[in-house]
Design a protein around this motif. Structure first.
Motif, PDB file in Angstrom:
ATOM      1  N   UNK A   1      -6.380  77.797 -86.112  1.00  0.00           N
ATOM      2  CA  UNK A   1      -5.960  76.439 -86.406  1.00  0.00           C
ATOM      3  C   UNK A   1      -4.437  76.309 -86.290  1.00  0.00           C
ATOM      4  N   UNK A   2      -3.717  76.534 -87.384  1.00  0.00           N
ATOM      5  CA  UNK A   2      -2.260  76.350 -87.370  1.00  0.00           C
ATOM      6  C   UNK A   2      -1.571  77.684 -87.137  1.00  0.00           C
ATOM      7  N   UNK A   3      -1.061  77.877 -85.912  1.00  0.00           N
ATOM      8  CA  UNK A   3      -0.342  79.124 -85.652  1.00  0.00           C
ATOM      9  C   UNK A   3       0.927  79.138 -86.520  1.00  0.00           C
ATOM     10  N   UNK A   4       1.379  80.317 -86.869  1.00  0.00           N
ATOM     11  CA  UNK A   4       2.508  80.528 -87.798  1.00  0.00           C
ATOM     12  C   UNK A   4       2.139  80.203 -89.242  1.00  0.00           C
ATOM     13  N   UNK A   5       0.846  80.055 -89.518  1.00  0.00           N
ATOM     14  CA  UNK A   5       0.390  80.149 -90.909  1.00  0.00           C
ATOM     15  C   UNK A   5       0.554  81.614 -91.299  1.00  0.00           C
ATOM     16  N   UNK A   6       0.701  81.881 -92.588  1.00  0.00           N
ATOM     17  CA  UNK A   6       0.861  83.283 -92.969  1.00  0.00           C
ATOM     18  C   UNK A   6      -0.444  84.064 -92.804  1.00  0.00           C
TER      19      UNK A   6
ATOM     20  N   UNK B   1       0.635  80.594 -79.760  1.00  0.00           N
ATOM     21  CA  UNK B   1       1.195  81.910 -79.404  1.00  0.00           C
ATOM     22  C   UNK B   1       0.355  83.075 -79.942  1.00  0.00           C
ATOM     23  N   UNK B   2      -0.642  82.769 -80.718  1.00  0.00           N
ATOM     24  CA  UNK B   2      -1.485  83.791 -81.369  1.00  0.00           C
ATOM     25  C   UNK B   2      -0.643  84.717 -82.259  1.00  0.00           C
ATOM     26  N   UNK B   3       0.432  84.145 -82.792  1.00  0.00           N
ATOM     27  CA  UNK B   3       1.264  84.915 -83.717  1.00  0.00           C
ATOM     28  C   UNK B   3       0.456  85.278 -84.959  1.00  0.00           C
ATOM     29  N   UNK B   4      -0.189  84.285 -85.534  1.00  0.00           N
ATOM     30  CA  UNK B   4      -0.959  84.545 -86.763  1.00  0.00           C
ATOM     31  C   UNK B   4      -2.151  85.449 -86.485  1.00  0.00           C
TER      32      UNK B   4
ATOM     33  N   UNK C   1      -0.597  92.607 -90.866  1.00  0.00           N
ATOM     34  CA  UNK C   1      -0.224  92.565 -92.290  1.00  0.00           C
ATOM     35  C   UNK C   1      -1.086  93.543 -93.096  1.00  0.00           C
ATOM     36  N   UNK C   2      -2.321  93.718 -92.691  1.00  0.00           N
ATOM     37  CA  UNK C   2      -3.145  94.750 -93.342  1.00  0.00           C
ATOM     38  C   UNK C   2      -2.559  96.137 -93.077  1.00  0.00           C
ATOM     39  N   UNK C   3      -2.115  96.343 -91.831  1.00  0.00           N
ATOM     40  CA  UNK C   3      -1.602  97.678 -91.467  1.00  0.00           C
ATOM     41  C   UNK C   3      -0.368  98.047 -92.296  1.00  0.00           C
ATOM     42  N   UNK C   4       0.394  97.037 -92.709  1.00  0.00           N
ATOM     43  CA  UNK C   4       1.637  97.336 -93.447  1.00  0.00           C
ATOM     44  C   UNK C   4       1.369  97.743 -94.908  1.00  0.00           C
ATOM     45  N   UNK C   5       0.144  97.532 -95.364  1.00  0.00           N
ATOM     46  CA  UNK C   5      -0.166  97.894 -96.760  1.00  0.00           C
ATOM     47  C   UNK C   5      -0.698  99.327 -96.791  1.00  0.00           C
TER      48      UNK C   5
ATOM     49  N   UNK D   1     -15.835  88.067 -89.575  1.00  0.00           N
ATOM     50  CA  UNK D   1     -16.178  87.232 -88.439  1.00  0.00           C
ATOM     51  C   UNK D   1     -15.996  88.067 -87.185  1.00  0.00           C
ATOM     52  N   UNK D   2     -15.564  87.452 -86.100  1.00  0.00           N
ATOM     53  CA  UNK D   2     -15.420  88.269 -84.903  1.00  0.00           C
ATOM     54  C   UNK D   2     -14.254  87.917 -83.998  1.00  0.00           C
ATOM     55  N   UNK D   3     -13.190  87.345 -84.519  1.00  0.00           N
ATOM     56  CA  UNK D   3     -12.042  87.149 -83.630  1.00  0.00           C
ATOM     57  C   UNK D   3     -11.144  88.388 -83.701  1.00  0.00           C
ATOM     58  N   UNK D   4     -10.341  88.573 -82.711  1.00  0.00           N
ATOM     59  CA  UNK D   4      -9.459  89.751 -82.669  1.00  0.00           C
ATOM     60  C   UNK D   4      -8.386  89.514 -81.637  1.00  0.00           C
ATOM     61  N   UNK D   5      -7.503  90.437 -81.533  1.00  0.00           N
ATOM     62  CA  UNK D   5      -6.489  90.332 -80.477  1.00  0.00           C
ATOM     63  C   UNK D   5      -7.164  90.427 -79.120  1.00  0.00           C
ATOM     64  N   UNK D   6      -6.608  89.755 -78.153  1.00  0.00           N
ATOM     65  CA  UNK D   6      -7.087  89.980 -76.790  1.00  0.00           C
ATOM     66  C   UNK D   6      -6.788  91.415 -76.414  1.00  0.00           C
ATOM     67  N   UNK D   7      -7.774  92.087 -75.897  1.00  0.00           N
ATOM     68  CA  UNK D   7      -7.530  93.498 -75.548  1.00  0.00           C
ATOM     69  C   UNK D   7      -6.905  93.592 -74.176  1.00  0.00           C
TER      70      UNK D   7
END
Ligand SMILES: Cc1cc2nc3c(=O)[nH]c(=O)nc-3n(C[C@H](O)[C@H](O)[C@H](O)COP(=O)(O)O)c2cc1C
Ligand SMILES: CCCCCCC(=O)C(=O)O
Length: 313
Positions: free
Chosen positions: A257-262, A33-36, A43-47, A307-313
């Motif tokens: 790898x494991x979606x829903x990892x923190x 689901x690309x949740x993580x 999570x960075x934005x919330x800090x 690295x270079x992964x990101x949300x799908x735009x």
């Protein structure tokens, strides 16, 4: 002419325009689901900061030292597969970039340039990232080649006993590109699997039995310091220190790898507290800006990997 990109998100849009869809999706996608994948960034934005004023910041030194290697800023290059999908010079160009920025590059096990090509290309300080295959002698051969070519440390990626379920790769029937360092060591046959060719090959090749006791084996085949990549809990951080690693990389593999990892930034503090300064802690996942780097350092990381992964735009 379009304006020069001013941040990583804008680079990503350029990559999306430039790359074939199969490759762009491979680089940018996460598991399931690309949740993580989203969480790593959000999570960075919330800090937020608690800024203090009237502090003399006229002279700033960003340099730091990782395993005795001084680098210009606490940002090193994460191991990522197959740079030649994006640029014909592949990891050789990335290593030159690392050298010119005076930082460290971690060369991926799944690189498209060889250990020897990267070592000969420039004087960057390089670490070698290892996956352990069922054929253990291949790891030993690669580790020896890395040592012989002046690589300074090993990074054992420990979160990939199987490849994550990356649905974009399944849909695209992602083709496994050449594994340059494995030429002559492992069959390069193309799997007949109907989904992601990559996943099928990984399933066949990776040693899913790898466990803590194998750190002893790894230490028996190399004198290089070993960092372990993929730690997300205090329990595993403590185990890693007990087996004698030289450093820990808090990572969820860019959510591949494991979606829903923190989100990694959300567990960094837990790991830092458990380790109590016994080994350096690095982190990656969702680092997109200098302020993200600062947040990671404030929570106890010595450096970040990018690295270079990101949300799908
Ligand atoms: C396209 C791609 C390929 C990757 N290949 C590897 C790899 O070969 N070995 C590895 O240990 N990690 C690999 N990673 C994970 C990165 O080293 C790193 O942990 C992660 O990407 C950090 O998150 P970020 O993409 O949000 O910066 C890869 C990540 C991406 C995006
Ligand atoms: C045998 C193919 C394994 C590819 C793993 C690369 C990687 O770590 C990633 O894509 O993530």
């Amino acid at each position: 002419m379009a304006a020069e990109p001013v941040n990583l998100n804008e680079f990503q849009e350029l990559a999306r325009l430039a790359l074939p869809k199969m490759y762009y999706d491979f680089y940018a996608g996460g598991a399931e689901d690309e949740h993580t994948l989203k969480e790593n960034v959000e999570a960075f934005h919330r800090i937020t900061f608690r800024p203090r004023i009237l502090v003399d910041v006229s002279r700033i030194d960003l340099s730091t030292t990782i395993l005795d290697y001084k680098i210009s800023a606490p940002i090193i290059i994460a191991p990522t597969a197959w740079h030649k999908l994006a640029n014909p010079e592949g990891e050789v160009a990335t290593a030159r970039a690392a050298a010119s920025c005076n930082t460290i590059m971690v060369l991926s096990f799944t690189s498209s340039s060889s250990i020897e090509e990267v070592a000969a290309s420039c004087n960057a300080v390089c670490f070698y990232q290892l996956y352990v295959l069922k054929k253990r002698d291949i790891a030993a051969t690669l580790v020896q080649r890395a040592e012989r070519n002046g690589f300074k440390a090993l990074v054992l990626t420990a979160d990939a006993p199987r490849l994550g379920r990356r649905e974009a790769d399944i849909k695209n029937k992602m083709i496994k590109p050449q594994l340059k360092n494995l030429e002559g060591l492992l069959s390069t046959k193309v799997s007949s699997d109907t989904g992601s060719n990559l996943e099928a090959d990984a399933r066949e090749a990776m040693d899913a039995s790898l466990s803590w006791k194998d750190l002893e084996w790894l230490r028996s085949i190399t004198n290089l310091p070993i960092l372990i990549k993929g730690i997300l809990t205090r329990e595993d951080a403590i185990k890693a220190v007990e087996v004698g690693v030289a450093g820990i990389i808090v990572s969820n593999h860019g959510a591949r790898q494991l979606d829903y990892s923190p989100a990694t930034i959300s567990v960094l503090e837990e790991v830092v507290h458990a380790v109590k300064g016994r080994v350096p802690i690095l982190m990656d996942g969702g680092v997109r800006r200098g302020t993200d780097v600062f947040k990671a350092l404030a929570l106890g990381a010595q450096a970040v990997l990018v690295s270079f992964s990101q949300l799908h735009l």
